[in-house]
Write a protein that holds these residues in place. Structure first.
Motif, short mmCIF file in Angstrom:
data_model
loop_
_atom_site.label_atom_id
_atom_site.label_comp_id
_atom_site.label_asym_id
_atom_site.label_seq_id
_atom_site.Cartn_x
_atom_site.Cartn_y
_atom_site.Cartn_z
N VAL A 180 28.90 -7.24 23.05
CA VAL A 180 30.36 -7.10 23.08
C VAL A 180 30.93 -8.31 23.82
O VAL A 180 30.69 -8.48 25.01
CB VAL A 180 30.80 -5.80 23.76
CG1 VAL A 180 32.33 -5.69 23.77
CG2 VAL A 180 30.20 -4.58 23.05
N ILE A 181 31.69 -9.13 23.08
CA ILE A 181 32.31 -10.33 23.67
C ILE A 181 33.73 -9.98 24.09
O ILE A 181 34.58 -9.66 23.27
CB ILE A 181 32.35 -11.50 22.67
CG1 ILE A 181 30.96 -11.78 22.09
CG2 ILE A 181 32.94 -12.74 23.33
CD1 ILE A 181 29.96 -12.29 23.07
N GLY A 182 33.99 -10.02 25.39
CA GLY A 182 35.29 -9.62 25.92
C GLY A 182 35.25 -8.18 26.36
O GLY A 182 35.20 -7.27 25.53
N ALA A 183 35.25 -7.94 27.67
CA ALA A 183 35.09 -6.58 28.20
C ALA A 183 36.37 -6.06 28.82
O ALA A 183 36.34 -5.29 29.78
CB ALA A 183 33.95 -6.54 29.22
N GLY A 184 37.52 -6.50 28.28
CA GLY A 184 38.77 -5.87 28.67
C GLY A 184 38.80 -4.43 28.21
O GLY A 184 37.77 -3.89 27.79
N PRO A 185 39.96 -3.76 28.27
CA PRO A 185 40.01 -2.34 27.90
C PRO A 185 39.41 -2.02 26.53
O PRO A 185 38.62 -1.08 26.42
CB PRO A 185 41.50 -2.03 27.96
CG PRO A 185 42.02 -2.93 29.02
CD PRO A 185 41.25 -4.22 28.83
N ILE A 186 39.74 -2.80 25.50
CA ILE A 186 39.18 -2.51 24.18
C ILE A 186 37.68 -2.77 24.16
O ILE A 186 36.89 -1.97 23.64
CB ILE A 186 39.88 -3.33 23.08
CG1 ILE A 186 41.33 -2.88 22.93
CG2 ILE A 186 39.14 -3.20 21.75
CD1 ILE A 186 41.50 -1.46 22.42
N GLY A 187 37.25 -3.89 24.74
CA GLY A 187 35.83 -4.18 24.80
C GLY A 187 35.05 -3.11 25.55
O GLY A 187 33.98 -2.67 25.12
N ALA A 188 35.59 -2.67 26.69
CA ALA A 188 34.92 -1.62 27.46
C ALA A 188 34.85 -0.32 26.68
O ALA A 188 33.84 0.40 26.73
CB ALA A 188 35.66 -1.41 28.79
N LEU A 189 35.91 -0.02 25.94
CA LEU A 189 35.90 1.20 25.11
C LEU A 189 34.91 1.07 23.97
O LEU A 189 34.27 2.06 23.57
CB LEU A 189 37.31 1.49 24.59
CG LEU A 189 38.28 1.98 25.68
CD1 LEU A 189 39.72 1.93 25.17
CD2 LEU A 189 37.93 3.39 26.14
N ILE A 190 34.75 -0.13 23.41
CA ILE A 190 33.71 -0.35 22.40
C ILE A 190 32.33 -0.08 22.99
O ILE A 190 31.47 0.55 22.35
CB ILE A 190 33.81 -1.77 21.81
CG1 ILE A 190 35.06 -1.89 20.94
CG2 ILE A 190 32.56 -2.11 21.01
CD1 ILE A 190 35.36 -3.30 20.48
N VAL A 191 32.11 -0.54 24.22
CA VAL A 191 30.85 -0.25 24.90
C VAL A 191 30.63 1.26 24.98
O VAL A 191 29.55 1.77 24.65
CB VAL A 191 30.83 -0.87 26.32
CG1 VAL A 191 29.64 -0.35 27.12
CG2 VAL A 191 30.79 -2.40 26.23
N ALA A 192 31.65 2.00 25.42
CA ALA A 192 31.53 3.45 25.57
C ALA A 192 31.26 4.13 24.23
O ALA A 192 30.42 5.04 24.14
CB ALA A 192 32.80 4.01 26.21
N VAL A 193 31.97 3.69 23.19
CA VAL A 193 31.77 4.30 21.87
C VAL A 193 30.39 3.93 21.32
O VAL A 193 29.72 4.76 20.70
CB VAL A 193 32.90 3.87 20.91
CG1 VAL A 193 32.63 4.40 19.50
CG2 VAL A 193 34.25 4.39 21.41
N ALA A 194 29.96 2.69 21.53
CA ALA A 194 28.63 2.28 21.07
C ALA A 194 27.55 3.12 21.73
O ALA A 194 26.56 3.51 21.09
CB ALA A 194 28.42 0.80 21.35
N LYS A 195 27.72 3.42 23.00
CA LYS A 195 26.78 4.30 23.69
C LYS A 195 26.81 5.68 23.05
O LYS A 195 25.76 6.29 22.80
CB LYS A 195 27.13 4.39 25.17
CG LYS A 195 26.21 5.30 25.97
CD LYS A 195 26.63 5.40 27.43
CE LYS A 195 25.71 6.35 28.19
NZ LYS A 195 26.13 6.50 29.61
#
Length: 345
Positions: A180-195
């Protein structure tokens, strides 16, 4: 619940001209509901209207109420009987699909040529947003929240739906390595959803330590500082999500993908031509996939938040009273200290 004639609202008048002011509560139509807004999340587009008087090619031509990431309680139900009743806790799907003249898949209304969004200057008259104590909204936009999901937790539903849509655009990611490139709010939420979707390894990249800290809290197995190009290239991810919205981030995404991998482009780059590593994408047979807003993923997000399978609490870092919107926007602008910033109405 009594609805007042006037309400406090957060209004963008022009570049560097954001005001918290009283406005009249519009008279609802038969299929419209008055929602007592509880929380609103400050989005990048809201910041752009404040800082630049425009979000991409959507240019402010008149004062506009900002805000599309909102949750609240129904204060007055629709007179035609549609939508939730008085007292219901609701999230809001801010899109209105429509328009003719361009072809698109009918099952992907987010791509309809005339789609409008709350708090958007893409068309004139502008589509007013919902950063107000009382907002009048079409009943079809409302999603009633299940018991046990409180409004503050649900305030993240809209951006989490953007992330959920992006992950579905990647295809199956269970057991895969994700970057995930860019861990702002959307990036962090992508991390959470990917998990939530079962990714085996999730690597987050950002320039600042605070977003990387948030990414680790919601599921990143490791993090990389964005300036470490060699470390990014060494990831060789099955799927890369570009959520920085910059051409440098897109270059990192291409370099960080494995041969034959997929790059999902979520961050909206500036309009016009952008430099890109297209030759590398060709020779590695990468799949470059766009991801724009969302459709009915909002219902899946609400269910996942309610059953606890999607954990996003660390993404929200600050909360301000709506009267302090200027301070809230200034905090949200500084990615080195904040994640998602909420306004409390």
């Amino acid at each position: 619940m009594t609805v007042p004639e006037r309400t406090l609202a957060v209004v963008a008048h022009a570049k560097d001209d954001l005001r918290v002011e009283e406005i009249a509560v519009p008279t609802p139509g038969p299929d419209e509901v008055v929602v007592r807004i509880a929380y609103g999340g400050v989005c990048g587009s809201d910041l752009h209207y404040w800082q630049h008087g425009a979000a991409g090619e959507s240019i402010l031509r008149a004062p506009m109420i900002l805000g599309h990431e909102v949750v609240g309680t129904v204060a007055q139900a629709a007179s035609d009987g549609s939508g939730p009743g008085v007292g219901a806790a609701v999230a809001v799907h801010p899109a209105t699909p429509g328009g003719e003249g361009a072809r698109y898949p009918v099952d992907r209304p987010n791509l309809s040529p005339g789609v409008t969004y709350l708090g958007s200057a893409a068309r004139f008259p502008h589509t007013e947003g919902a950063f107000a104590e009382y907002a009048v909204l079409p009943s079809r936009m409302l999603r009633e929240l299940p018991a046990g999901l409180d409004l503050r937790e649900a305030a993240i539903v809209e951006p989490a739906s953007v992330a959920w849509h992006a992950v579905t655009r990647a295809g199956g990611i269970a057991g895969k390595r994700v970057l995930v490139i860019g861990a702002g709010p959307i990036g962090a939420l992508i991390v959470a959803v990917a998990k939530r979707f079962g990714a085996a390894e999730i690597v987050a990249v950002d320039l600042h330590e605070k977003p990387l800290e948030i990414a680790r809290a919601v599921g990143a197995t490791s993090t990389i500082v964005a300036t470490d190009a060699d470390a990014i290239a060494a990831v060789e991810a099955d799927v890369v999500f570009e959520s920085s919205g910059s051409h440098r981030g897109l270059a990192s995404a291409v370099r960080g993908a494995m041969r034959g991998g997929r790059v999902v482009m979520v961050g909206l780059l500036p309009s016009g031509e952008q430099p890109a590593l297209i030759s590398l994408a060709i020779t590695r047979e990468l799949e470059l996939v766009g991801s724009f807003r969302f459709n009915n993923e909002i219902d899946e997000v609400i269910a996942a938040l309610a059953d606890g399978s999607l954990s996003v609490e660390p993404v929200v870092t600050h909360e301000f009273a709506a009267a302090d919107a200027l301070d809230a926007f200034a905090t949200a602008r500084d990615a080195s200290v904040s994640g998602k910033v909420l306004l409390r109405f």
